[in-house]
Design a protein around this motif. Structure first.
Motif, PDB file in Angstrom:
ATOM      1  N   ARG A   1       0.821  -1.221   0.000  1.00  0.00           N
ATOM      2  CA  ARG A   1       0.000   0.000   0.000  1.00  0.00           C
ATOM      3  C   ARG A   1       0.850   1.265   0.000  1.00  0.00           C
ATOM      4  O   ARG A   1       0.425   2.310  -0.483  1.00  0.00           O
ATOM      5  CB  ARG A   1      -0.945   0.006   1.186  1.00  0.00           C
ATOM      6  N   ALA A   2       2.066   1.162   0.549  1.00  0.00           N
ATOM      7  CA  ALA A   2       2.977   2.307   0.575  1.00  0.00           C
ATOM      8  C   ALA A   2       3.746   2.451  -0.743  1.00  0.00           C
ATOM      9  O   ALA A   2       4.554   3.364  -0.885  1.00  0.00           O
ATOM     10  CB  ALA A   2       3.950   2.171   1.741  1.00  0.00           C
ATOM     11  N   GLY A   3       3.507   1.532  -1.685  1.00  0.00           N
ATOM     12  CA  GLY A   3       4.119   1.662  -3.001  1.00  0.00           C
ATOM     13  C   GLY A   3       5.329   0.794  -3.258  1.00  0.00           C
ATOM     14  O   GLY A   3       5.964   0.924  -4.305  1.00  0.00           O
ATOM     15  N   PHE A   4       5.659  -0.089  -2.339  1.00  0.00           N
ATOM     16  CA  PHE A   4       6.812  -0.972  -2.521  1.00  0.00           C
ATOM     17  C   PHE A   4       6.394  -2.271  -3.216  1.00  0.00           C
ATOM     18  O   PHE A   4       5.272  -2.734  -3.065  1.00  0.00           O
ATOM     19  CB  PHE A   4       7.440  -1.329  -1.167  1.00  0.00           C
ATOM     20  N   THR A   5       7.325  -2.854  -3.940  1.00  0.00           N
ATOM     21  CA  THR A   5       7.174  -4.219  -4.423  1.00  0.00           C
ATOM     22  C   THR A   5       7.714  -5.109  -3.312  1.00  0.00           C
ATOM     23  O   THR A   5       8.772  -4.813  -2.744  1.00  0.00           O
ATOM     24  CB  THR A   5       7.984  -4.440  -5.715  1.00  0.00           C
TER      25      THR A   5
END
Length: 120
Positions: free
Chosen positions: A23-27
């Protein structure tokens, strides 16, 4: 998009961390034990390793030392995440080569901030 490898043996926590970081944009990639963590890092370097201290097959301190001893993996940022909260535990993690150390339970916003800072 930055890749975080979560090395954690507790499935529920792995799931929660995966949701939070995604959700924070990390893979996100995961590894359930220390030996698998070493294999995963060596196969494809993550931008950050989120490393539990107590895991089967190889503990987080040994994983950290092994990664730091190998020139191919020595530069991977490592955030150790552990329920062990004594000053000696923190010192052991940092002495093993971790870049940062957070205690469980943790605040989600703080974890994301520390992950972001270590990846920069």
């Amino acid at each position: 998009m930055a890749t975080v490898l979560i090395a954690e043996d507790v499935e529920d926590l792995t799931y929660a961390l995966t949701l939070l970081l995604t959700r924070a944009g990390f893979t996100v990639r995961t590894a359930p034990d220390g030996a698998r963590t070493l294999a995963e890092v060596r196969a494809e370097l993550p931008d950050l390793l989120l490393l539990d201290l107590v895991m089967p097959r190889l503990n987080g301190l040994d994983v950290c030392r092994a990664l730091r001893a190998d020139p191919a993996t020595a530069g991977v940022p490592i955030l150790m995440l552990s329920a062990y909260a004594m000053p000696a535990d923190l010192q052991a993690g940092l002495d093993a080569g971790a870049d940062d150390y957070m205690m469980k339970p943790f605040q989600s916003d703080e974890l994301i901030a520390r992950c972001t800072a270590l990846i920069k």
